[in-house]
Design a protein around this motif. Structure first.
Motif, PDB file in Angstrom:
ATOM      1  N   SER A   1       0.829  -1.204   0.000  1.00 43.44           N
ATOM      2  CA  SER A   1       0.000   0.000   0.000  1.00 43.44           C
ATOM      3  C   SER A   1       0.862   1.253   0.000  1.00 43.44           C
ATOM      4  O   SER A   1       1.993   1.252   0.508  1.00 43.44           O
ATOM      5  CB  SER A   1      -0.920   0.020   1.232  1.00 43.44           C
ATOM      6  OG  SER A   1      -1.799  -1.081   1.223  1.00 43.44           O
ATOM      7  N   LEU A   2       0.322   2.296  -0.579  1.00 40.73           N
ATOM      8  CA  LEU A   2       0.956   3.604  -0.598  1.00 40.73           C
ATOM      9  C   LEU A   2       0.006   4.629   0.007  1.00 40.73           C
ATOM     10  O   LEU A   2      -1.213   4.533  -0.171  1.00 40.73           O
ATOM     11  CB  LEU A   2       1.320   4.031  -2.028  1.00 40.73           C
ATOM     12  CG  LEU A   2       2.390   3.201  -2.761  1.00 40.73           C
ATOM     13  CD1 LEU A   2       2.523   3.685  -4.196  1.00 40.73           C
ATOM     14  CD2 LEU A   2       3.735   3.317  -2.050  1.00 40.73           C
ATOM     15  N   VAL A   3       0.567   5.605   0.702  1.00 39.16           N
ATOM     16  CA  VAL A   3      -0.221   6.684   1.285  1.00 39.16           C
ATOM     17  C   VAL A   3       0.323   8.009   0.776  1.00 39.16           C
ATOM     18  O   VAL A   3       1.526   8.284   0.914  1.00 39.16           O
ATOM     19  CB  VAL A   3      -0.176   6.651   2.827  1.00 39.16           C
ATOM     20  CG1 VAL A   3      -0.964   7.820   3.400  1.00 39.16           C
ATOM     21  CG2 VAL A   3      -0.728   5.342   3.360  1.00 39.16           C
ATOM     22  N   VAL A   4      -0.533   8.802   0.198  1.00 40.95           N
ATOM     23  CA  VAL A   4      -0.172  10.140  -0.266  1.00 40.95           C
ATOM     24  C   VAL A   4      -0.656  11.134   0.785  1.00 40.95           C
ATOM     25  O   VAL A   4      -1.855  11.308   0.989  1.00 40.95           O
ATOM     26  CB  VAL A   4      -0.798  10.440  -1.639  1.00 40.95           C
ATOM     27  CG1 VAL A   4      -0.414  11.846  -2.101  1.00 40.95           C
ATOM     28  CG2 VAL A   4      -0.366   9.406  -2.660  1.00 40.95           C
ATOM     29  N   LYS A   5       0.277  11.790   1.475  1.00 40.55           N
ATOM     30  CA  LYS A   5      -0.078  12.678   2.584  1.00 40.55           C
ATOM     31  C   LYS A   5      -0.253  14.137   2.165  1.00 40.55           C
ATOM     32  O   LYS A   5      -0.754  14.939   2.941  1.00 40.55           O
ATOM     33  CB  LYS A   5       0.990  12.585   3.678  1.00 40.55           C
ATOM     34  CG  LYS A   5       1.098  11.202   4.314  1.00 40.55           C
ATOM     35  CD  LYS A   5       2.094  11.196   5.455  1.00 40.55           C
ATOM     36  CE  LYS A   5       2.140   9.835   6.120  1.00 40.55           C
ATOM     37  NZ  LYS A   5       3.127   9.801   7.253  1.00 40.55           N
TER      38      LYS A   5
END
Length: 374
Positions: free
Chosen positions: A280-284
């Motif tokens: 998973s990737l999280v774009v903050k």
């Protein structure tokens, strides 16, 4: 089926995630009835056997045992729900070589036979099914227990010494509270003269018991006396202080090694358990107008080898979501407690049903446990 189109959800079985129908209330009731009737005695917990065979036949434990209404609550069904839905279970009959495999089943698994996890025989590697933290917690707990047991064995000689007359004088620690026997508390003292001491130096009640004034009957002169400890526990050659120093050194070394062990176990548990965080990737810091998940999917698809499985856009509306979550929880609680025909979207009907439910509860017979905790 009630005539509506079947709903579908996801279920995890031994081979992975598959599509499964979502059951309605009547179907759930039928499944629980099946569990109640088909569960073998050996597969039930001891608590469930005691309740079903003995306690439920007494009104002091189960005041509604004589309730014959079709929708009356039943302890057998409650225990079946608890063991098949609430408690963790695994697929029975699986094995890898000589080792029995324990793959955790989803709550309410119906297609294949399952068994409850045994708290005594469940292997440490299986705890990974509950997440990385649970496996690390119990593995660390086991190691810490052995460390403290070893340190306790080191201190046996010191405990014996402190409780003996060699440390506390004649009689040992006979007048000490039992929980302090074997500790460094000193019960061997001698009154000595202290010319510079006064009662102002001994303010507390415990200190006053160690201070006194002696009056010479012949001359009338007064002398200040204090109670001096005669115990020699702080001397290096004695077992007490030696055991303390050895214990401190062992604890420092053991917990340093434990930190290395935890890191190694964390890597092992993480490799054994595949979770969504592994891919998973999280774009903050997204653009403020990037609300469309399709745009995000198209953007990430150019970097994915196969496909983008799921995209979630989290809006800054956590307070609204929290209120909606509470609403869903309260509606589910009402749905379980009110009659099945109650329309939860009709506020007046819900209020009337709640008032009727309160009257029925007040009229119910109460057992001794209800009276005790009410």
């Amino acid at each position: 089926n009630d005539g509506r189109a079947p709903r579908e959800g996801l279920d995890k079985n031994k081979s992975g995630w598959t599509s499964m129908p979502v059951l309605n209330e009547s179907e759930i009731e039928a499944v629980i009835d099946t569990y109640t009737q088909e569960d073998q005695a050996r597969s039930k917990t001891w608590s469930r056997r005691i309740v079903e065979n003995y306690l439920q036949h007494y009104s002091w434990y189960w005041p509604r045992k004589d309730d014959t209404r079709p929708d009356a609550p039943k302890l057998e069904k409650a225990w079946a729900y608890y063991e098949h839905i609430t408690l963790a279970r695994y697929f029975s009959g699986e094995s890898t070589g000589n080792e029995r495999k324990q793959t955790r089943a989803e709550p309410g698994e119906m297609d294949e036979a399952t068994e409850l996890f045994n708290p005594w025989t469940t292997r440490e590697s299986v705890l990974n099914e509950w997440g990385l933290g649970v496996g690390l917690y119990f593995s660390t707990l086991r190691v810490v227990a052995f460390i403290l047991l070893f340190v306790g064995l080191i201190n046996i000689a010191g405990i014996y010494y402190y409780a003996s007359p060699s440390y506390s004088g004649q009689g040992g620690q006979g007048g000490v509270f039992f929980s302090l026997v074997g500790s460094a508390v000193c019960t061997w003292g001698e009154w000595v003269v202290c010319e510079d001491c006064s009662s102002d130096d001994w303010s507390t009640l415990e200190e006053q018991n160690r201070f006194g004034i002696y009056t010479n009957p012949n001359t009338g002169n007064q002398v200040s006396l204090v109670l001096r400890n005669m115990c020699l526990g702080a001397e290096i050659p004695f077992p007490g202080i030696v055991g303390n120093w050895v214990s401190l050194i062992v604890l420092i070394i053991a917990f340093g090694l434990l930190a290395i062990f935890q890191r190694a176990r964390e890597v092992r548990f993480d490799e054994d358990k595949l979770t969504a965080t592994d891919y998973s990737l999280v774009v903050k810091n997204p653009p403020k107008d990037a609300y469309n998940p399709d745009d995000w999917r198209d953007f990430f698809s150019q970097f994915a080898e196969k496909q983008v499985t799921c995209v979630t856009v989290a809006l800054n509306n956590d307070q609204l979501l929290f209120k909606l979550m509470l609403r869903r929880i309260f509606k589910n609680q009402l749905r379980l407690q009110l009659p099945k025909s109650t329309n939860l979207d009709d506020e007046d009907l819900v209020r009337a049903a709640v008032a009727q439910e309160e009257l029925e509860r007040e009229a119910e017979p109460r057992g001794c446990l209800w009276r005790l905790f009410d």
